[in-house]
Design an enzyme around this catalytic site. Sequence first.
Site, PDB file in Angstrom:
ATOM      1  N   THR A  48       0.907  -1.280   0.144  1.00 35.43           N
ATOM      2  CA  THR A  48      -0.198   0.017   0.007  1.00 35.43           C
ATOM      3  C   THR A  48       1.058   1.211   0.073  1.00 35.43           C
ATOM      4  O   THR A  48       0.393   2.385   0.376  1.00 35.43           O
ATOM      5  CB  THR A  48      -0.946   0.132   1.224  1.00 35.43           C
ATOM      6  OG1 THR A  48      -0.383  -0.311   2.269  1.00 35.43           O
ATOM      7  CG2 THR A  48      -1.883  -1.075   1.145  1.00 35.43           C
ATOM      8  N   GLU A  49       2.218   1.066  -0.269  1.00 33.03           N
ATOM      9  CA  GLU A  49       3.098   2.263  -0.219  1.00 33.03           C
ATOM     10  C   GLU A  49       2.593   3.570  -0.872  1.00 33.03           C
ATOM     11  O   GLU A  49       2.643   4.498  -0.406  1.00 33.03           O
ATOM     12  CB  GLU A  49       4.386   1.794  -0.550  1.00 33.03           C
ATOM     13  CG  GLU A  49       5.215   0.876   0.573  1.00 33.03           C
ATOM     14  CD  GLU A  49       4.902  -0.413   0.435  1.00 33.03           C
ATOM     15  OE1 GLU A  49       5.643  -1.337   0.915  1.00 33.03           O
ATOM     16  OE2 GLU A  49       3.742  -0.906  -0.362  1.00 33.03           O
ATOM     17  N   VAL A  50       1.835   3.227  -2.179  1.00 29.59           N
ATOM     18  CA  VAL A  50       1.545   4.296  -3.301  1.00 29.59           C
ATOM     19  C   VAL A  50       0.545   5.174  -2.570  1.00 29.59           C
ATOM     20  O   VAL A  50       0.258   6.237  -3.096  1.00 29.59           O
ATOM     21  CB  VAL A  50       1.289   3.870  -4.434  1.00 29.59           C
ATOM     22  CG1 VAL A  50       2.560   3.049  -5.450  1.00 29.59           C
ATOM     23  CG2 VAL A  50       0.130   2.860  -4.722  1.00 29.59           C
ATOM     24  N   ILE A  92       0.522   6.484   0.318  1.00 27.81           N
ATOM     25  CA  ILE A  92       0.967   7.476   1.128  1.00 27.81           C
ATOM     26  C   ILE A  92       2.224   8.095   0.544  1.00 27.81           C
ATOM     27  O   ILE A  92       3.016   8.982   1.108  1.00 27.81           O
ATOM     28  CB  ILE A  92       1.162   6.828   2.712  1.00 27.81           C
ATOM     29  CG1 ILE A  92       2.552   5.897   2.409  1.00 27.81           C
ATOM     30  CG2 ILE A  92       0.263   6.224   3.250  1.00 27.81           C
ATOM     31  CD1 ILE A  92       3.039   5.457   3.729  1.00 27.81           C
ATOM     32  N   PHE A  98       4.525   6.839  -0.905  1.00 25.12           N
ATOM     33  CA  PHE A  98       5.992   6.149  -0.798  1.00 25.12           C
ATOM     34  C   PHE A  98       6.336   5.305  -1.895  1.00 25.12           C
ATOM     35  O   PHE A  98       5.420   5.176  -2.828  1.00 25.12           O
ATOM     36  CB  PHE A  98       5.946   5.284   0.613  1.00 25.12           C
ATOM     37  CG  PHE A  98       7.366   5.311   1.123  1.00 25.12           C
ATOM     38  CD1 PHE A  98       8.601   5.900   1.050  1.00 25.12           C
ATOM     39  CD2 PHE A  98       7.661   3.805   1.571  1.00 25.12           C
ATOM     40  CE1 PHE A  98       9.759   5.453   1.381  1.00 25.12           C
ATOM     41  CE2 PHE A  98       8.683   3.441   2.073  1.00 25.12           C
ATOM     42  CZ  PHE A  98       9.816   4.112   2.159  1.00 25.12           C
TER      43      PHE A  98
END
Length: 257
Positions: free
Chosen positions: A133-135, A137, A139
Amino acid sequence: MSAVLTEIIDRIGYITLNRPEKRNALSPELIAGLQEAFEGMNENEKVKVIVLRAKGKAFCAGADLAYLQQLQNFSYEENLSDSRKLMRLFNLIYSMPKVVIAEIQGHALAGGCGLATVCDFAFAVPDALFGYTEVRIGFVPALVSVFLQEQIGAAKTQELLLSGEFISASKAAELGLITGVEPEEFLVKSVSEFAAKLISQNSGFSMGKTKTLLRELNQESRDKSLQLAAEANARARAHDDCKKGIASFLNKTSPDW
């Protein structure tokens, strides 16, 4: 209280994430504890198979965002050094000769999903959610991209990393991200029995040499890719999108992308 617990039972080395109050988020202490625990289990002749598990409702929620927010004030060199610590942990689990089984009793997200990715086998309860799920936030899921692409291929890796979507345990199994799905009440028993079967039926020498051979096939390109990924990770931390995304997450608001 230690962030990582260890014990050995019947030649199975258990490594347990022990930050349930923080959903086992990857703090510096937890990463260092895992590094030490895996190194110790790898060197211990009494251990033939390793099981990675967690306390609490979540397996691992990913990076400790409060700490990640602090890192945004670090220099690039300091962030690169920090990123390489997680890189070394992932690479250790992925490349060590001993078989590692993930026992996933809850959600495994972002860096937590990365932990599941680098294990040799992974079994999860039906309600567990997975996702890089980094994208969401701002990241970059840099380090895990190297291992995930090697495990499930470029197209599916791109789909998971660029969408940032949550997927079910059954979908994760379908993609090859995990080995199987077990009812919650049978997860611990199923993992224990699977580990015991590996111990009783398979040569430890043969399993270790086989895993080592598989990892050596792409080692040169993987090592180069991991260095590039660590650098991308460090640069992303200083970007305005990452700062905005982490601040929004901590404030429980939605970032305006």
